[in-house]
Design an enzyme around this catalytic site. Structure first.
Site, PDB file in Angstrom:
ATOM      1  CE  LYS A   1      -0.383  -6.272   0.836  1.00  0.00           C
ATOM      2  NZ  LYS A   1       0.951  -6.490   0.219  1.00  0.00           N
TER       3      LYS A   1
ATOM      4  CG  HIS B   1       6.754  -1.612   2.183  1.00  0.00           C
ATOM      5  ND1 HIS B   1       6.714  -0.768   1.088  1.00  0.00           N
ATOM      6  CD2 HIS B   1       5.806  -2.568   1.955  1.00  0.00           C
ATOM      7  CE1 HIS B   1       5.778  -1.189   0.248  1.00  0.00           C
ATOM      8  NE2 HIS B   1       5.232  -2.270   0.738  1.00  0.00           N
TER       9      HIS B   1
ATOM     10  CG  ASN C   1      -3.179  -1.769  -0.188  1.00  0.00           C
ATOM     11  OD1 ASN C   1      -3.128  -0.554  -0.071  1.00  0.00           O
ATOM     12  ND2 ASN C   1      -2.152  -2.480  -0.621  1.00  0.00           N
TER      13      ASN C   1
END
Length: 466
Positions: free
Chosen positions: A131, A200, A154
């Site tokens: 990403k 995660h 981010n």
């Protein structure tokens, strides 16, 4: 800065005083709110106070009296594995909890937009791997085309720290699952899903929760166009959920593994060639093999996603291809940092999990592989099927010996430190080899983050004779 709308004259608590937290506080103040800052870390509170802020103790009994909302930093858990105590209390008292992404989407559009010839647009990129590169590539293509553009989220700047929109501007945001999970407003014009691999999982209560956090960008965000990587079951499912029929060109399917010619709109890469298909026929093709900033099939997937997003913004294939060739890549992501005596040195420190390391191992030949660090749940046995190009491994860090056992009988050397691994790999390497740092592990046993790990690798390579 984007002044936050909707809280003029109200008190808003801000939890977490890192980069995004302080930018959020400033944006709230600029919008007329009174931000109440808190962090459980005394060091973070001291830095905030040194910057001129006054902290508000959220542990007090009356801490949330008159508070309109609590804005939390992305890294603070709000549900799994255990909710942060301040977030749990706010939720129990009925106080809305949001993050800076939610504030951005409620504040980005302003009455000034009525005077623009072309409304600004947002492109949001999420997924497990790729990403950051996809976000940076979209931003690079837009800049190359002369379109006003900013990049944030981010990567780069915090979303509330960017400049107010200009006529026709495109803001490109990289959004993690931590950011999409809690945001109360998500309204991208174009949303991109790269891929999904386990990561995660403790934060999201398992793989279903992890996927659900990313799915919110599409299911609740309602983008005009959705660019979906369909090389995993979750992407296939998401594309199917969003498309009204097979020919629905609001969904652009993307693949780096197979031909996708039978949909309303698709972009795929095979054997190094990108192809765009619309309504059953090919309309564009790009040879990606000589694009130095995008090596390997995983980067070809990133190229397909960026191509699709910028085509949806109206850019021509020729202009996009030009931009591909001037894209230098991102630091720590399949980044060629040196070539010495015919040996290529590649920094992929961002390869912190098995999936991203696998993609790096498939992208190069004659590999001297530096791997290890703080291993993740599940180990690295899945990489056994991708070691065909590895001549020898040089294991470092906390999990180095575990990696050696899991990947036996791979030729290897236990080096413990980056210094020893670089020296050993350089000693063994021959012309035509690639010394590849792709750790398949987190960095926290020896470095504060993957960037510092990659920088150390680059420093050591720079010192090699050459």
């Amino acid at each position: 800065m984007i002044p936050v709308q909707g809280f003029d004259g109200q008190k808003v608590a801000v939890l977490g005083l890192g980069r995004s937290g302080l930018a959020t506080a400033a944006a709230l103040k600029a919008g007329g709110a009174t931000p109440l800052l808190w962090d459980d870390s005394p060091e973070s509170r001291a830095r905030a106070e040194a910057a001129g802020w006054t902290c508000h103790d959220l542990t007090r009994n009356d801490a949330f009296e008159g508070v309109a909302a609590l804005i939390t930093s992305p890294g603070i858990p709000h549900l799994y594995p255990t909710p942060n105590r301040h977030i749990a209390r706010a939720m129990a008292e009925g106080i809305p909890v949001d993050n800076d992404i939610g504030l951005f989407f409620r504040s980005w559009a302003t009455p000034e937009w009525d005077n623009f010839d072309t409304p600004p647009r947002t492109v949001c990129v999420t997924g497990s791997n790729g990403k950051s590169t996809t976000t940076a590539l979209i931003h690079h293509i837009l800049a190359h085309a002369g379109r006003p553009t900013q990049m944030a989220g981010n990567i780069g700047r915090g979303v509330l720290d960017i400049d107010p929109a200009t006529d026709g501007e495109v803001v490109v945001l990289e959004l993690s699952s931590y950011q999409t999970d809690l945001a109360r407003a998500l309204t991208p014009d174009i949303a991109v899903f790269t891929n999904l691999s386990p990561d995660h999982l403790d934060r999201h209560g398992g793989p279903g929760g992890y996927f659900a956090a990313k799915r919110r960008l599409f299911a609740e965000g309602g983008p005009d166009r959705a660019v979906i990587g369909v090389d995993e079951p979750e992407g296939i499912y998401l594309a199917n959920q969003l498309a009204m029929r097979r020919e629905d060109d609001r969904v652009i399917r993307v693949s780096s593994a197979r031909k996708l010619g039978d949909y309303g709109w698709s972009v795929f890469a095979r054997k190094g060639f990108l192809a765009e298909w619309r309504k059953g026929r090919q309309v564009a093709s790009i040879d990606l093999r000589e694009v130095k900033g995008l090596p390997g099939a995983h980067n070809h997937q990133n190229a397909c996603a960026a191509f699709a997003a910028t085509r949806a913004l109206g850019l021509s294939p020729r202009l996009i291809e030009e931009a591909f060739h001037s894209f230098a890549g991102l630091p720590h992501r399949s980044q060629t940092i040196a070539e010495k005596a015919g040996v290529r040195f590649v920094n992929d420190s961002k390869a912190t999990n098995v999936d991203s390391a696998e993609k790096a191992l498939e992208a190069f030949d004659n590999i001297r592989w530096i791997a290890g660090g703080l291993g993740k749940e599940g180990g690295v046995t899945a990489l056994r099927a991708h070691l065909g190009k590895v001549k020898k491994a040089y294991f470092i860090g906390h999990s180095g010996r575990d990696f050696a056992l899991e990947l036996a009988p791979l030729a290897h050397e236990i080096c413990e430190t980056m210094e020893a691994a670089v020296a050993a790999a350089a000693r063994d390497a021959e012309a035509g080899d690639t010394v590849l740092l792709a750790p398949a592990a987190a960095s926290f046993d020896q470095y504060p983050n993957f960037e510092k790990r990659g920088e150390h690798f680059a420093e050591l390579v720079a010192r090699l004779p050459g």
